[in-house]
Design a protein around this motif. Structure first.
Motif, PDB file in Angstrom:
ATOM      1  N   THR A  28       0.830  -1.192   0.000  1.00 40.59           N
ATOM      2  CA  THR A  28       0.000   0.000   0.000  1.00 40.59           C
ATOM      3  C   THR A  28       0.869   1.248   0.000  1.00 40.59           C
ATOM      4  OG1 THR A  28      -1.725  -1.190   1.170  1.00 40.59           O
ATOM      5  CG2 THR A  28      -1.845   1.194   1.212  1.00 40.59           C
ATOM      6  N   THR A  31       2.641   1.433  -3.370  1.00 43.14           N
ATOM      7  CA  THR A  31       1.690   1.810  -4.407  1.00 43.14           C
ATOM      8  C   THR A  31       1.351   3.287  -4.307  1.00 43.14           C
ATOM      9  OG1 THR A  31       0.769  -0.405  -4.366  1.00 43.14           O
ATOM     10  CG2 THR A  31      -0.586   1.302  -5.383  1.00 43.14           C
ATOM     11  N   ARG A  32       1.166   3.773  -3.102  1.00 42.58           N
ATOM     12  CA  ARG A  32       0.863   5.198  -2.919  1.00 42.58           C
ATOM     13  C   ARG A  32       2.026   6.072  -3.346  1.00 42.58           C
ATOM     14  NH1 ARG A  32      -2.171   4.900   2.893  1.00 42.58           N
ATOM     15  NH2 ARG A  32      -4.097   4.003   2.108  1.00 42.58           N
ATOM     16  N   GLY A  35       2.204   6.115  -7.039  1.00 41.47           N
ATOM     17  CA  GLY A  35       1.125   6.953  -7.545  1.00 41.47           C
ATOM     18  C   GLY A  35       1.432   8.430  -7.395  1.00 41.47           C
ATOM     19  N   ALA A  36       1.969   8.824  -6.240  1.00 35.44           N
ATOM     20  CA  ALA A  36       2.296  10.235  -5.999  1.00 35.44           C
ATOM     21  C   ALA A  36       3.414  10.694  -6.920  1.00 35.44           C
ATOM     22  CB  ALA A  36       2.685  10.445  -4.536  1.00 35.44           C
TER      23      ALA A  36
END
Length: 172
Positions: A28, A31-32, A35-36
């Motif tokens: 998580t 992935t974050r 993504g950022a």
């Protein structure tokens, strides 16, 4: 998030999924972060004015480093020649980087046009900066070193802003 592997027909068994409890927090966060950073990267590659300004400043900074390295390497031939070589080469490279990276104009503006117009703007900026510094010397001859350095930064920033706007609105 559990990872499920497809069955391997040669082995006759399927691997067991990894435990969701042991990998989910790490995935998580990863992935974050992806993504950022992906969003930031997408923004910095966009044609929005702030993204272009950031790229313009980065190209300018690297161009100044290149100028300094060329000036230092050529200094043995004299400071004037070293300045000329450093200025011409770093300006040509910066113009090309602005054409390709800063303004994404490689398909719209040719190399020679970018060099002539971008080089002309660089010469105009040099003339404006020189004139402003000469005027400053006449208007405030007793200015201290710190105040003069601040004035140079302000003048250079103003000329850089004009150059960015000219390149963005006129050249590219």
């Amino acid at each position: 998030m559990a990872v499920v592997y497809p069955a391997d027909p040669g082995m006759g068994m399927t691997p067991e999924p990894e435990s969701a409890a042991s990998t989910e927090p790490e995935q998580t966060v990863t992935t974050r972060l992806r993504g950022a950073f992906g969003l930031i990267g997408d923004y910095l590659r966009s044609d929005r004015w702030l993204a272009q300004l950031i790229r313009f400043a980065l190209v300018g900074g690297f161009s100044n480093i290149g100028y300094f390295l060329l000036f230092t390497a050529c200094y043995g031939s004299g400071p004037q020649l070293a300045n000329l070589i450093g200025s011409v080469v770093s300006t040509a490279i910066a113009n090309e980087l602005h054409r390709r990276l800063t303004f994404h104009a490689a398909d719209r503006v040719g190399w020679l046009t970018a060099q002539i117009e971008g080089g002309g703007l660089a010469l105009a900026g040099l003339a404006i900066t020189s004139a402003a510094l000469a005027l400053l010397d006449v208007v405030a001859p007793g200015m201290g070193d710190i105040a003069e350095a601040i004035a140079v930064i302000v003048i250079t920033a103003a000329v850089g802003t004009l150059r960015f706007l000219s390149l963005r609105l006129w050249v590219f």
